[in-house]
Design an enzyme around this catalytic site. Structure first.
Site, PDB file in Angstrom:
ATOM      1  N   ASP A 279      -0.073  12.678  -5.660  1.00 29.67           N
ATOM      2  CA  ASP A 279      -0.172  13.537  -3.999  1.00 29.67           C
ATOM      3  C   ASP A 279      -0.035  13.500  -2.471  1.00 29.67           C
ATOM      4  OD1 ASP A 279      -3.114  14.803  -3.668  1.00 29.67           O
ATOM      5  OD2 ASP A 279      -3.370  13.047  -1.978  1.00 29.67           O
TER       6      ASP A 279
ATOM      7  N   LYS B 137       1.045  15.019   0.408  1.00 30.11           N
ATOM      8  CA  LYS B 137       0.828  15.741   1.457  1.00 30.11           C
ATOM      9  C   LYS B 137       1.114  15.472   2.963  1.00 30.11           C
ATOM     10  CE  LYS B 137      -3.659  14.986   0.779  1.00 30.11           C
ATOM     11  NZ  LYS B 137      -5.276  15.556   0.322  1.00 30.11           N
TER      12      LYS B 137
ATOM     13  N   ASN C  63      -0.658  12.423   4.048  1.00 26.68           N
ATOM     14  CA  ASN C  63       0.148  10.375   3.392  1.00 26.68           C
ATOM     15  C   ASN C  63       1.341  10.506   3.942  1.00 26.68           C
ATOM     16  OD1 ASN C  63      -2.961  10.905   2.627  1.00 26.68           O
ATOM     17  ND2 ASN C  63      -1.785  11.943   0.220  1.00 26.68           N
TER      18      ASN C  63
ATOM     19  N   ASP D 299      -1.866   6.358   1.325  1.00 22.07           N
ATOM     20  CA  ASP D 299      -3.083   6.894  -0.279  1.00 22.07           C
ATOM     21  C   ASP D 299      -2.173   6.516  -1.266  1.00 22.07           C
ATOM     22  OD1 ASP D 299      -4.993   6.764   1.740  1.00 22.07           O
ATOM     23  OD2 ASP D 299      -5.125   9.221   1.601  1.00 22.07           O
TER      24      ASP D 299
ATOM     25  N   THR E 108      -7.732  21.348  -0.950  1.00 23.14           N
ATOM     26  CA  THR E 108      -7.024  22.263  -1.861  1.00 23.14           C
ATOM     27  C   THR E 108      -6.118  21.690  -2.136  1.00 23.14           C
ATOM     28  OG1 THR E 108      -5.352  24.112  -0.876  1.00 23.14           O
ATOM     29  CG2 THR E 108      -5.701  21.910   0.709  1.00 23.14           C
TER      30      THR E 108
END
Length: 467
Positions: free
Chosen positions: A210, A212, A215, A228, A288
């Site tokens: 994840d 992004k 993070n 995260d 998203t």
């Protein structure tokens, strides 16, 4: 009494008690082994550092005595019970579907931390126990400059708490929202630091899944740290890939089709729409799928290279102003990600260098052809990074200085005035009796980092923030 051949019915309550006893015993003995191993590792590190410093026998003896005092203090403090009452809640700086993040100050030392709070009932009900455990385990193991440091984790009857270093620079999402686009030099710096951060967790055997802008956190000097872990797939429902499994059956929007023509006005409108909706997406349970690699959606297997795809999407967003697959709804975004060969378009009115375009296309492609799939050195030797000093990047000044006025400066974070500063209340007796409330699944969640407990200094005054 059951007769021969008759099956004995075991109640759920008994099964839970047996499982709890098994987990308790296993954790007790594994903790004894790991604590001894960690203690020996700290001693070896001490001896190595003293040899490197060239200390004489008398100096070494004094340093060993100081270390022994610290170890004794650590054992004593580890036995002491840590709880929310040991912290002063200063301000809410983040929130998610199942929890929130606060700026807190430890009352006895005055040190400032970021406290992540998660409700146990939510974690159990939403099948997030494994994700929460993953984050706690990774943060406990990953102790280096590219990962947000966790100092403590503990729990009470209602919530789980992660006490982590507070990074006052905010996150990359906030930085990108302040800027229309970044220059190629700025992008080179942030993508380069992200490469080193992602490489560091891959070396530990972890896949983030994840990556992004939300993070990628910034420290007080403007350098990147990853956050995260595990929870990245749990803090919001949207981060679990099963949330997207029905997206292919939903109706399409016309937003993406309009933009596919490459009209400059469409491109500008798309950037404005993305920035307008971005913050709401970060805090919602809808989220998203913009940054998630297509093979993760397929659920047919993926490797650590899925993190490089995500970094390619972020690089595109830094240079163009919005991610390549963004749309008005998750269904359309999902479809664009899955059809990346047709939808990864570079708008002509936003020219970027051939090197930048090539690197993005080598990040966002089939996993077996993806740069970094076999070796991270492929990425570092790419022409886009030809002027980057990989060895000293973290010691050099950041390309965008961070304006931080103090250790508790929260000006780079959003305000949440609607959230009460009081810490979460404990569950009621009725909630505790609910069969869904399986407190034992969080056994061995507690963690205390050696330097977090043993460091001491002058206690700064508690500051009062308005939330």
């Amino acid at each position: 009494m059951a007769t021969v051949g008759e099956q004995i019915q075991i109640s759920t309550h008994t099964e839970d008690k047996v499982a709890k006893a098994k987990v308790t015993l296993e954790n007790y003995y594994s903790n004894l082994i790991s604590q001894n191993s960690e203690r020996e590792s700290r001693y070896r590190l001490l001896e190595r550092n003293m040899d490197e410093e060239g200390l004489n026998d008398e100096q070494k003896h004094e340093r060993r005595q100081q270390h022994a005092v610290k170890e004794s203090e650590f054992l004593r403090l580890k036995r002491s019970r840590l709880g929310v009452d040991d912290f002063e809640s200063l301000k809410v700086i983040g929130r998610g579907a199942f929890g929130e993040v606060r700026l807190v100050q430890k009352k006895d030392t005055g040190h400032v931390y970021a406290m992540k709070i998660l409700r146990k009932v939510d974690m159990v009900e939403k099948d997030q126990v494994a994700h929460v455990r993953a984050e706690r385990d990774i943060l406990a193991e990953a102790d280096h400059q590219w990962v947000v440091k966790m100092f403590y984790s503990f729990q009470d009857s209602g919530s789980l708490y992660l006490i982590m270093e507070f990074l006052p620079g905010g996150d990359m999402m906030t930085l990108l929202m302040k800027k229309d686009t970044l220059t190629e030099e700025q992008t080179q710096f942030y993508v380069g630091e992200s490469v080193l951060a992602i490489e560091s967790i891959h070396k530990l055997g972890f896949i983030h899944r994840d990556i992004k802008p939300d993070n990628l956190l910034l420290d007080n000097k403007g350098h990147i740290k990853l956050s995260d872990f595990g929870l990245c797939t749990g803090m919001k429902k949207s981060h679990r890939t099963d949330f997207y499994k029905d997206l292919s059956h939903s109706k399409s929007s016309h937003f993406g089709k309009d933009f596919a023509n490459g009209n400059p006005m469409d491109s500008k409108r798309k950037a404005e729409s993305w920035k307008r909706n971005r913050r709401a997406l970060a805090y919602s349970t809808v989220g998203t799928p913009d940054y998630i690699a297509p093979e993760v959606f397929m659920q047919t297997g993926y490797s650590s290279s899925c993190d490089w795809w995500s970094l390619g999407v972020i690089m595109y967003e830094m240079l163009i102003g919005y991610p390549p697959f963004c749309s008005e709804n998750p269904q359309e975004t999902y479809r664009k990600v899955m059809n990346w060969r047709d939808t990864l378009i570079f708008p002509p009115e936003m020219p970027i260098s051939n090197e930048a375009r090539d690197l993005i296309k080598r990040f966002c492609c089939d996993p077996e052809h993806r740069i970094g799939f076999n070796d991270v050195e492929e990425i570092k030797s790419h022409q886009f990074f030809r002027y980057l000093d990989w060895e000293h990047i973290r010691e050099r000044p950041a390309v965008i200085p961070v304006d931080v006025k103090g250790i508790d400066d929260t000006s780079n974070f959003d305000d949440f005035p609607e959230i009460d500063l009081k810490l979460p209340s404990q569950p009621s007796e009725e909630e505790l009796k609910d069969p869904k409330y399986k407190d034992w699944v969080f056994i061995n969640y507690t963690f205390k980092r050696f330097e977090g407990l043993t460091q001491r200094g002058p206690r700064p005054p508690l500051h009062k923030h308005k939330s």
